[in-house]
Design a protein around this motif. Structure first.
Motif, PDB file in Angstrom:
ATOM      1  N   VAL A   1     125.539 -12.538  32.839  1.00 42.47           N
ATOM      2  CA  VAL A   1     124.339 -13.055  33.481  1.00 42.47           C
ATOM      3  C   VAL A   1     123.646 -11.892  34.181  1.00 42.47           C
ATOM      4  CG1 VAL A   1     123.412 -14.683  35.159  1.00 42.47           C
ATOM      5  CG2 VAL A   1     125.426 -15.292  33.808  1.00 42.47           C
ATOM      6  N   ARG A   2     122.350 -11.735  33.922  1.00 39.67           N
ATOM      7  CA  ARG A   2     121.582 -10.638  34.494  1.00 39.67           C
ATOM      8  C   ARG A   2     120.488 -11.182  35.396  1.00 39.67           C
ATOM      9  NH1 ARG A   2     117.728  -6.923  30.879  1.00 39.67           N
ATOM     10  NH2 ARG A   2     116.470  -8.817  31.093  1.00 39.67           N
ATOM     11  N   ALA A   3     120.480 -10.690  36.617  1.00 36.31           N
ATOM     12  CA  ALA A   3     119.412 -11.017  37.562  1.00 36.31           C
ATOM     13  C   ALA A   3     118.442  -9.849  37.605  1.00 36.31           C
ATOM     14  CB  ALA A   3     119.985 -11.287  38.948  1.00 36.31           C
ATOM     15  N   LEU A   4     117.172 -10.123  37.319  1.00 36.64           N
ATOM     16  CA  LEU A   4     116.122  -9.101  37.319  1.00 36.64           C
ATOM     17  C   LEU A   4     115.193  -9.382  38.485  1.00 36.64           C
ATOM     18  CD1 LEU A   4     114.748  -6.697  35.845  1.00 36.64           C
ATOM     19  CD2 LEU A   4     113.404  -8.387  34.582  1.00 36.64           C
ATOM     20  N   VAL A   5     115.080  -8.403  39.396  1.00 38.34           N
ATOM     21  CA  VAL A   5     114.260  -8.571  40.591  1.00 38.34           C
ATOM     22  C   VAL A   5     113.349  -7.359  40.741  1.00 38.34           C
ATOM     23  CG1 VAL A   5     115.864 -10.064  41.814  1.00 38.34           C
ATOM     24  CG2 VAL A   5     116.118  -7.592  41.988  1.00 38.34           C
ATOM     25  N   SER A   6     112.352  -7.476  41.593  1.00 36.67           N
ATOM     26  CA  SER A   6     111.382  -6.401  41.799  1.00 36.67           C
ATOM     27  C   SER A   6     111.236  -6.134  43.288  1.00 36.67           C
ATOM     28  CB  SER A   6     110.019  -6.760  41.198  1.00 36.67           C
ATOM     29  OG  SER A   6     109.486  -7.915  41.840  1.00 36.67           O
ATOM     30  N   ALA A   7     110.819  -4.903  43.605  1.00 33.05           N
ATOM     31  CA  ALA A   7     110.598  -4.497  44.992  1.00 33.05           C
ATOM     32  C   ALA A   7     109.433  -3.533  45.038  1.00 33.05           C
ATOM     33  CB  ALA A   7     111.854  -3.867  45.592  1.00 33.05           C
ATOM     34  N   ALA A   8     108.921  -3.313  46.239  1.00 35.21           N
ATOM     35  CA  ALA A   8     107.732  -2.476  46.400  1.00 35.21           C
ATOM     36  C   ALA A   8     108.020  -1.003  46.204  1.00 35.21           C
ATOM     37  CB  ALA A   8     107.107  -2.699  47.783  1.00 35.21           C
ATOM     38  N   ASP A   9     109.252  -0.566  46.416  1.00 39.31           N
ATOM     39  CA  ASP A   9     109.598   0.837  46.244  1.00 39.31           C
ATOM     40  C   ASP A   9     111.066   0.929  45.869  1.00 39.31           C
ATOM     41  OD1 ASP A   9     111.171   1.118  48.877  1.00 39.31           O
ATOM     42  OD2 ASP A   9     109.196   0.477  49.574  1.00 39.31           O
ATOM     43  N   ALA A  10     111.491   2.152  45.514  1.00 38.97           N
ATOM     44  CA  ALA A  10     112.850   2.346  45.009  1.00 38.97           C
ATOM     45  C   ALA A  10     113.899   2.068  46.082  1.00 38.97           C
ATOM     46  CB  ALA A  10     113.002   3.772  44.473  1.00 38.97           C
ATOM     47  N   GLY A  11     113.644   2.466  47.326  1.00 40.01           N
ATOM     48  CA  GLY A  11     114.608   2.213  48.384  1.00 40.01           C
ATOM     49  C   GLY A  11     114.823   0.728  48.630  1.00 40.01           C
ATOM     50  N   SER A  12     113.736  -0.035  48.673  1.00 41.22           N
ATOM     51  CA  SER A  12     113.859  -1.486  48.859  1.00 41.22           C
ATOM     52  C   SER A  12     114.543  -2.138  47.670  1.00 41.22           C
ATOM     53  CB  SER A  12     112.475  -2.102  49.069  1.00 41.22           C
ATOM     54  OG  SER A  12     111.849  -1.562  50.213  1.00 41.22           O
ATOM     55  N   LEU A  13     114.289  -1.623  46.477  1.00 39.02           N
ATOM     56  CA  LEU A  13     114.931  -2.184  45.290  1.00 39.02           C
ATOM     57  C   LEU A  13     116.445  -2.009  45.347  1.00 39.02           C
ATOM     58  CD1 LEU A  13     114.699  -3.468  42.484  1.00 39.02           C
ATOM     59  CD2 LEU A  13     114.522  -1.154  41.552  1.00 39.02           C
ATOM     60  N   TRP A  14     116.902  -0.831  45.778  1.00 34.78           N
ATOM     61  CA  TRP A  14     118.349  -0.616  45.870  1.00 34.78           C
ATOM     62  C   TRP A  14     118.986  -1.623  46.835  1.00 34.78           C
ATOM     63  CZ3 TRP A  14     122.177   1.983  43.557  1.00 34.78           C
ATOM     64  CH2 TRP A  14     123.383   2.115  44.242  1.00 34.78           C
ATOM     65  N   ASP A  15     118.382  -1.799  47.997  1.00 31.26           N
ATOM     66  CA  ASP A  15     118.925  -2.753  48.966  1.00 31.26           C
ATOM     67  C   ASP A  15     118.864  -4.177  48.433  1.00 31.26           C
ATOM     68  OD1 ASP A  15     119.424  -0.701  50.730  1.00 31.26           O
ATOM     69  OD2 ASP A  15     117.512  -0.916  51.783  1.00 31.26           O
TER      70      ASP A  15
ATOM     71  N   ALA B   1     120.933  -6.802  38.394  1.00 28.44           N
ATOM     72  CA  ALA B   1     122.290  -7.006  38.891  1.00 28.44           C
ATOM     73  C   ALA B   1     122.984  -7.898  37.873  1.00 28.44           C
ATOM     74  CB  ALA B   1     122.291  -7.649  40.275  1.00 28.44           C
ATOM     75  N   GLU B   2     124.068  -7.425  37.287  1.00 26.91           N
ATOM     76  CA  GLU B   2     124.738  -8.132  36.201  1.00 26.91           C
ATOM     77  C   GLU B   2     126.082  -8.683  36.663  1.00 26.91           C
ATOM     78  OE1 GLU B   2     122.911  -5.931  32.260  1.00 26.91           O
ATOM     79  OE2 GLU B   2     124.890  -5.314  32.991  1.00 26.91           O
ATOM     80  N   PHE B   3     126.460  -9.838  36.081  1.00 30.74           N
ATOM     81  CA  PHE B   3     127.695 -10.530  36.437  1.00 30.74           C
ATOM     82  C   PHE B   3     128.401 -10.984  35.160  1.00 30.74           C
ATOM     83  CE2 PHE B   3     124.421 -11.229  39.575  1.00 30.74           C
ATOM     84  CZ  PHE B   3     125.031 -10.909  40.784  1.00 30.74           C
ATOM     85  N   ASP B   4     129.699 -10.787  35.080  1.00 32.41           N
ATOM     86  CA  ASP B   4     130.539 -11.327  34.013  1.00 32.41           C
ATOM     87  C   ASP B   4     131.213 -12.579  34.544  1.00 32.41           C
ATOM     88  OD1 ASP B   4     129.953  -9.377  32.126  1.00 32.41           O
ATOM     89  OD2 ASP B   4     131.495  -8.026  32.884  1.00 32.41           O
ATOM     90  N   LEU B   5     130.837 -13.740  33.995  1.00 37.70           N
ATOM     91  CA  LEU B   5     131.286 -15.023  34.509  1.00 37.70           C
ATOM     92  C   LEU B   5     131.866 -15.872  33.392  1.00 37.70           C
ATOM     93  CD1 LEU B   5     128.212 -15.786  36.802  1.00 37.70           C
ATOM     94  CD2 LEU B   5     130.426 -14.851  37.512  1.00 37.70           C
ATOM     95  N   ASP B   6     132.494 -16.953  33.806  1.00 36.30           N
ATOM     96  CA  ASP B   6     133.059 -17.888  32.850  1.00 36.30           C
ATOM     97  C   ASP B   6     131.957 -18.744  32.230  1.00 36.30           C
ATOM     98  OD1 ASP B   6     135.825 -19.044  31.975  1.00 36.30           O
ATOM     99  OD2 ASP B   6     134.550 -20.785  32.407  1.00 36.30           O
ATOM    100  N   TRP B   7     132.280 -19.337  31.078  1.00 42.91           N
ATOM    101  CA  TRP B   7     131.296 -20.175  30.399  1.00 42.91           C
ATOM    102  C   TRP B   7     130.942 -21.417  31.203  1.00 42.91           C
ATOM    103  CZ3 TRP B   7     130.107 -20.187  24.731  1.00 42.91           C
ATOM    104  CH2 TRP B   7     130.313 -18.917  24.159  1.00 42.91           C
ATOM    105  N   ALA B   8     131.710 -21.723  32.223  1.00 45.28           N
ATOM    106  CA  ALA B   8     131.438 -22.913  33.025  1.00 45.28           C
ATOM    107  C   ALA B   8     130.338 -22.693  34.056  1.00 45.28           C
ATOM    108  CB  ALA B   8     132.724 -23.350  33.739  1.00 45.28           C
ATOM    109  N   ILE B   9     129.750 -21.524  34.128  1.00 45.43           N
ATOM    110  CA  ILE B   9     128.737 -21.250  35.132  1.00 45.43           C
ATOM    111  C   ILE B   9     127.495 -22.108  34.889  1.00 45.43           C
ATOM    112  CG2 ILE B   9     127.877 -19.297  33.768  1.00 45.43           C
ATOM    113  CD1 ILE B   9     127.800 -19.615  37.601  1.00 45.43           C
ATOM    114  N   PRO B  10     127.007 -22.824  35.874  1.00 47.76           N
ATOM    115  CA  PRO B  10     125.742 -23.554  35.732  1.00 47.76           C
ATOM    116  C   PRO B  10     124.566 -22.572  35.918  1.00 47.76           C
ATOM    117  CG  PRO B  10     126.705 -24.007  37.875  1.00 47.76           C
ATOM    118  CD  PRO B  10     127.684 -23.142  37.156  1.00 47.76           C
ATOM    119  N   VAL B  11     123.969 -22.196  34.836  1.00 48.62           N
ATOM    120  CA  VAL B  11     122.966 -21.128  34.879  1.00 48.62           C
ATOM    121  C   VAL B  11     121.748 -21.542  35.693  1.00 48.62           C
ATOM    122  CG1 VAL B  11     121.490 -19.634  33.478  1.00 48.62           C
ATOM    123  CG2 VAL B  11     123.778 -20.226  32.678  1.00 48.62           C
ATOM    124  N   GLN B  12     121.301 -22.774  35.510  1.00 46.80           N
ATOM    125  CA  GLN B  12     120.098 -23.200  36.226  1.00 46.80           C
ATOM    126  C   GLN B  12     120.328 -23.235  37.735  1.00 46.80           C
ATOM    127  OE1 GLN B  12     117.086 -23.497  35.129  1.00 46.80           O
ATOM    128  NE2 GLN B  12     116.294 -24.109  37.131  1.00 46.80           N
TER     129      GLN B  12
END
Length: 398
Positions: free
Chosen positions: A299-313, A253-264
């Motif tokens: 900013v890119r969030a990389l997550v995992s799920a047990a199957d494709a349907g759960s990953l979409w949700d 899930a990707e986001f285009d944000l301002d440079w002021a974003i606190p990444v941590q």
């Protein structure tokens, strides 16, 4: 007329005896095989075919032995020929039903309603295709044997064999597309490239392999549409198979944000979100800045799920939650275009808004696990070895 009545009575008696014997065998087999899956399948699927085959055989024998006095009679030859044709068809039906019983018994050992069902789906795909192929071969052989019972067909057999080469070439040219799909179906069944219930992306559509035959493949799209493709498509066109090795997959899930974003702080929020939902399988939860151009950071969030349907949700949940978090908790990080006018020696006004709670900053040399794709967690270590290599990975760790 009396001889005809005797033959008819003998045929009816033979049919009655055959039906009685088949029913006795059926009941005994059902009682003795209550705990046997093979016996149950035989009584359920092969009973009718066995009944028809035994009845036709009994009638054919009764007619043959009660009409010995009229060996050269035309009506006897026609009747016996018709009974032979019926016996061949019934025998083919019986053999096909026995093969279906054997295949169903073999499939019962491989369950597809379990999480790790890759091997079971592979066996099921191969058995289903072999079932279609064997039934087609049995039908063709039965038709061939039935045709060979006609003297005229046997007489032209030599001529057919002499011209088989020319006919074969012509047939191959005329049906090359069909034959190509048939061979492609066999290749898919035994190459393990695609199986039943595999999640694939074809023609820009995400769906599941619902049916796989020797000539076409049916893909059930996520919105219940059906995409029907020739089997040769999967041997000649690149496609994505999300479940070839396992059902667990990764998504972003990707986001285009301002440079002021606190990444941590955003990374910690992503971690809290993943740990609080059942959609996450506990393997990968990583947030990284993948680009910083054009006045925005990606900013890119990389997550995992047990199957494709759960990953979409899960991906949709991550987008919704982090969008709301940025809007409510870090409004200064919303995408914007700046135009500063005046003295820039002091603190810019856009930095005036302070976060509601202090952000714990880590030393620059310390990289958290949820900030690395290749490393940190056990899954990240395995991914690093797969994409970088064991030796390079070991050197990088040293």
């Amino acid at each position: 007329m009396q001889t005809y009545l005797v033959t008819a009575a003998a045929a009816l008696a033979a049919a009655a005896v055959a039906l009685l014997l088949v029913e006795v065998v059926h009941r005994v087999t059902r009682r003795l095989g209550r705990r046997s899956l093979l016996m149950t399948e035989l009584t359920d699927h092969s009973h009718r075919a066995f009944q028809v085959a035994a009845t036709v055989l009994a009638v054919q024998l009764a007619v043959r032995f009660t009409t010995l006095y009229a060996v050269g009679s035309p009506w006897r030859q026609v009747l016996l020929h018709a009974l032979v044709l019926a016996l061949i068809a019934a025998a083919a039906w019986l053999v096909a039903s026995l093969l279906v019983v054997a295949e169903d018994t073999a499939l019962a050992r491989f369950r597809v309603d379990v999480p790790n069902n890759r091997h079971a789906r592979r066996v099921r795909t191969q058995v289903v295709l072999l079932r279609r192929l064997t039934i087609a071969v049995i039908v063709v052989l039965a038709l061939g044997v039935m045709l060979m019972t006609f003297p005229a067909v046997r007489g032209i057999g030599a001529g057919v064999l002499t011209s088989a080469g020319v006919v074969g070439v012509v047939a191959a040219l005329a049906a090359q597309s069909l034959l190509g799909n048939v061979f492609a179906g066999l290749q898919l069944a035994f190459s393990d490239a695609v199986r039943l219930d595999d999640v694939v992306v074809v023609e820009g559509e995400w769906g599941r392999i619902e049916e796989l035959t020797l000539s076409y493949v049916v893909v059930q799209i996520w919105d219940d549409r059906r995409l029907i493709l020739p089997t040769s498509y999967f041997t000649s066109t690149p496609f994505q198979n999300w479940t070839r090795t396992e059902a667990a997959v990764l998504g972003t899930a990707e986001f285009d944000l301002d440079w002021a974003i606190p990444v941590q702080a955003m990374r910690e929020e992503l971690r809290r979100l993943c740990e609080g939902t059942e959609l996450w399988d506990g393997r990968v939860c990583v947030l990284q800045v993948t680009d910083a151009t054009g006045g925005l950071v990606k900013v890119r969030a990389l997550v995992s799920a047990a199957d494709a349907g759960s990953l979409w949700d899960l991906r949709c949940l991550v987008r919704e939650h982090l969008v709301a978090w940025v809007r409510d908790q870090r409004p200064t990080a919303l995408p914007r275009l700046r135009a500063e006018v005046g003295d820039t020696a002091g603190t810019p006004p856009w930095q005036a808004v302070q976060p509601r709670r202090p952000v714990r900053r880590q030393p620059d040399t310390e990289v958290p696990d949820d900030a690395r794709v290749f490393g940190g967690s056990d899954d990240g270590e395995a991914r690093s070895e797969a994409f970088v290599g064991r030796e390079e990975h070991a050197e990088a760790r040293r």
